[in-house]
Write an enzyme that holds these catalytic residues in place. Sequence first.
Site, PDB file in Angstrom:
ATOM      1  N   GLY A 185     103.521  65.259 107.950  1.00 27.85           N
ATOM      2  CA  GLY A 185     104.550  64.630 107.409  1.00 27.85           C
ATOM      3  C   GLY A 185     105.529  63.343 107.610  1.00 27.85           C
ATOM      4  O   GLY A 185     106.190  63.436 106.803  1.00 27.85           O
ATOM      5  N   ARG A 197      99.018  61.321 105.517  1.00 27.50           N
ATOM      6  CA  ARG A 197      99.387  60.467 104.977  1.00 27.50           C
ATOM      7  C   ARG A 197      99.458  59.428 105.525  1.00 27.50           C
ATOM      8  O   ARG A 197      99.102  58.033 105.271  1.00 27.50           O
ATOM      9  CB  ARG A 197     100.184  61.244 103.935  1.00 27.50           C
ATOM     10  CG  ARG A 197     101.060  59.714 103.245  1.00 27.50           C
ATOM     11  CD  ARG A 197     102.705  60.606 102.666  1.00 27.50           C
ATOM     12  NE  ARG A 197     103.442  62.128 102.318  1.00 27.50           N
ATOM     13  CZ  ARG A 197     102.645  62.353 100.945  1.00 27.50           C
ATOM     14  NH1 ARG A 197     102.104  61.891  99.744  1.00 27.50           N
ATOM     15  NH2 ARG A 197     102.344  63.616 100.516  1.00 27.50           N
ATOM     16  N   CYS A 209      93.347  62.304  77.926  1.00 27.01           N
ATOM     17  CA  CYS A 209      94.083  63.212  76.662  1.00 27.01           C
ATOM     18  C   CYS A 209      94.815  63.959  77.659  1.00 27.01           C
ATOM     19  O   CYS A 209      95.382  65.247  77.117  1.00 27.01           O
ATOM     20  CB  CYS A 209      93.535  63.718  75.722  1.00 27.01           C
ATOM     21  SG  CYS A 209      92.114  62.919  74.957  1.00 27.01           S
ATOM     22  N   GLU A 210      96.238  63.630  77.973  1.00 26.75           N
ATOM     23  CA  GLU A 210      97.363  63.938  78.073  1.00 26.75           C
ATOM     24  C   GLU A 210      98.858  62.868  77.835  1.00 26.75           C
ATOM     25  O   GLU A 210      98.584  61.790  78.272  1.00 26.75           O
ATOM     26  CB  GLU A 210      97.371  64.322  79.208  1.00 26.75           C
ATOM     27  CG  GLU A 210      96.585  65.309  79.582  1.00 26.75           C
ATOM     28  CD  GLU A 210      96.777  67.096  79.699  1.00 26.75           C
ATOM     29  OE1 GLU A 210      98.787  67.015  79.700  1.00 26.75           O
ATOM     30  OE2 GLU A 210      96.457  67.856  79.685  1.00 26.75           O
ATOM     31  N   TYR A 255      96.026  61.899  99.192  1.00 29.93           N
ATOM     32  CA  TYR A 255      96.016  62.635  98.078  1.00 29.93           C
ATOM     33  C   TYR A 255      95.128  62.011  96.752  1.00 29.93           C
ATOM     34  O   TYR A 255      96.207  62.843  95.912  1.00 29.93           O
ATOM     35  CB  TYR A 255      97.243  63.330  98.186  1.00 29.93           C
ATOM     36  CG  TYR A 255      97.671  64.138  99.605  1.00 29.93           C
ATOM     37  CD1 TYR A 255      96.974  65.016 100.000  1.00 29.93           C
ATOM     38  CD2 TYR A 255      98.840  63.393 100.219  1.00 29.93           C
ATOM     39  CE1 TYR A 255      97.433  65.484 101.225  1.00 29.93           C
ATOM     40  CE2 TYR A 255      98.650  63.783 101.793  1.00 29.93           C
ATOM     41  CZ  TYR A 255      98.804  65.378 102.202  1.00 29.93           C
ATOM     42  OH  TYR A 255      98.338  65.052 103.212  1.00 29.93           O
TER      43      TYR A 255
HETATM   44  N1  PLP Z   1      99.557  69.756 108.084  1.00 31.90           N
HETATM   45  C1  PLP Z   1      99.558  71.517 107.326  1.00 31.90           C
HETATM   46  C2  PLP Z   1      99.425  72.201 107.475  1.00 31.90           C
HETATM   47  C3  PLP Z   1      99.690  70.510 105.963  1.00 31.90           C
HETATM   48  O1  PLP Z   1     100.014  71.256 105.262  1.00 31.90           O
HETATM   49  C4  PLP Z   1     100.024  69.323 105.555  1.00 31.90           C
HETATM   50  C5  PLP Z   1     100.419  68.575 104.259  1.00 31.90           C
HETATM   51  O2  PLP Z   1     100.584  69.387 103.419  1.00 31.90           O
HETATM   52  C6  PLP Z   1      99.603  68.173 107.079  1.00 31.90           C
HETATM   53  C7  PLP Z   1      99.373  68.815 108.233  1.00 31.90           C
HETATM   54  C8  PLP Z   1      99.889  66.989 106.541  1.00 31.90           C
HETATM   55  O3  PLP Z   1     100.589  66.418 105.600  1.00 31.90           O
HETATM   56  P1  PLP Z   1     100.903  65.033 105.677  1.00 31.90           P
HETATM   57  O4  PLP Z   1     100.755  63.821 104.977  1.00 31.90           O
HETATM   58  O5  PLP Z   1     102.294  64.552 105.427  1.00 31.90           O
HETATM   59  O6  PLP Z   1     100.641  64.078 107.496  1.00 31.90           O
END
Ligand code: PLP
Length: 463
Positions: free
Chosen positions: A272, A317, A385-386, A414
């Site tokens: 997160g 991320r 096309c959006e 992502y």
């Molecule tokens: N763990 C779970 C269960 C997740 O759903 C996610 C992302 O959605 C992550 C880890 C990784 O999160 P982040 O990319 O924000 O570190």
Amino acid sequence: MVSTPTVEVAQSGRQYIATEVSASASPNQFLLPLTAQVNAQDHLEIGGCDVVDLVKRFGSPLYVLDEETLRTACRQYRQAFQKYYPAESLVIYASKAWNCLAVNAIVASEGLGIDVVSGGELYTALQAGLKPEVTYFHGNNKSVEELQYAIESGCTIVADNWHELKTLVALKPATPVRIMLRITPGIECHTHEYIRTGHIDSKFGFDPDQLESVFQYVSQQPELNCVGLHAHIGSQIFEIQPHGDLGSVMVQWMSKAAQYGLPVTELDIGGGLGIRYTESDDPPSIEEWVKVVCEGVVKACEAQGVPLPRLIAEPGRSLIGSACVTAYTIGGQKTIPGIRTYVSVDGGMSDNPRPITYQSVYRAVAANRMSAPATETVTVAGKHCESGDIVIKQASLPETESGDVLVVMATGAYNYSMSSNYNRLPRPAAVLVNQGEASIILQRETYQDLIRQDSLPERLIQA
Ligand code: PLP
């Protein structure tokens, strides 16, 4: 160790400002990969490779992944856990951020485990050499086939709900399956609604009200070996306290699990930590985040007199987001007087669906004219096309022309993993750059690839 000058995008007027990056710089706090520089041709260089040359060599659009930035982030996570957590810890890469053989192999070589959420991610991880002992299988609706595959592979299954627990029991595994239980912690944090998962109204995990009945059920199933508890409160989070609070909530759950005789010795506090997508984003460093997480768990264990669990974190991320850029080639431009100028690029929502999905904001530079002042505010449009296929709504750029290379920053997480073939665009190639060498890690898709799964019934074949 990184101590070369890098570039950071300027607030106004200039496209970038040169910044000296210290060896302890946390990659998630920078817009560009740590090795970014401007070379004598006034081009952006990453991992010692001229990005404009890379586009000539490998085509456009192109994902450019900097190995050093990714490895630095992996090491910072591991070293911070070693520094702040006095018991065993494990960092697992949330591979939903970008799961492919090369990325998985790099994180494994840095001593990380992996989190997968589908049979396909599990397969790719195992093919990349990840060991089942450090592989954790998540997901709120794993199929019976996926569960069977996970059991056979020997990875740990993060059970998300009653249906899954009962399916696992019904599968009658030969030996007890190593599971963790995913619980919704009810912790709110400020991030986009779709990427917030820790509040009670979430499709993921057991409700904390159900804990006692879940613990009771699991303790009575010889097919299940519940070794740990898991929670994830959301993604792209800049506040540090929710993760500190999460640790203490989870230790309380752990104590409760012990009352039911469950051998819970692992806590997985999810991922997160946010990254810098624009100059106004100010995420904490990897080390600051790990410190708060560890202190929260240690304090709670001391207060409750329970032994320290094996502590697991699963960032995605913040490991890979800042390590990659996407290079596009500018095509046409359209100026609507008094309204805006659209600058179109040769990709868009198919290689980066985050702006149209989450209204995510990105920054870009003209990689072939880095010292040109940013004199214009334009809208960078994708080619789909959006009308909503906008890569950047308000981009500060120099005057650009067709053929210029536009680099969008912080696209490692992502982007490729959420890419599609919308409008039948072949997915771009990805190159891994390191010390002047560029290696293809994902081939550019071809038109033949696009029809590989198509099937034309005989009666439709034109004579
Ligand atoms: N763990 C779970 C269960 C997740 O759903 C996610 C992302 O959605 C992550 C880890 C990784 O999160 P982040 O990319 O924000 O570190």
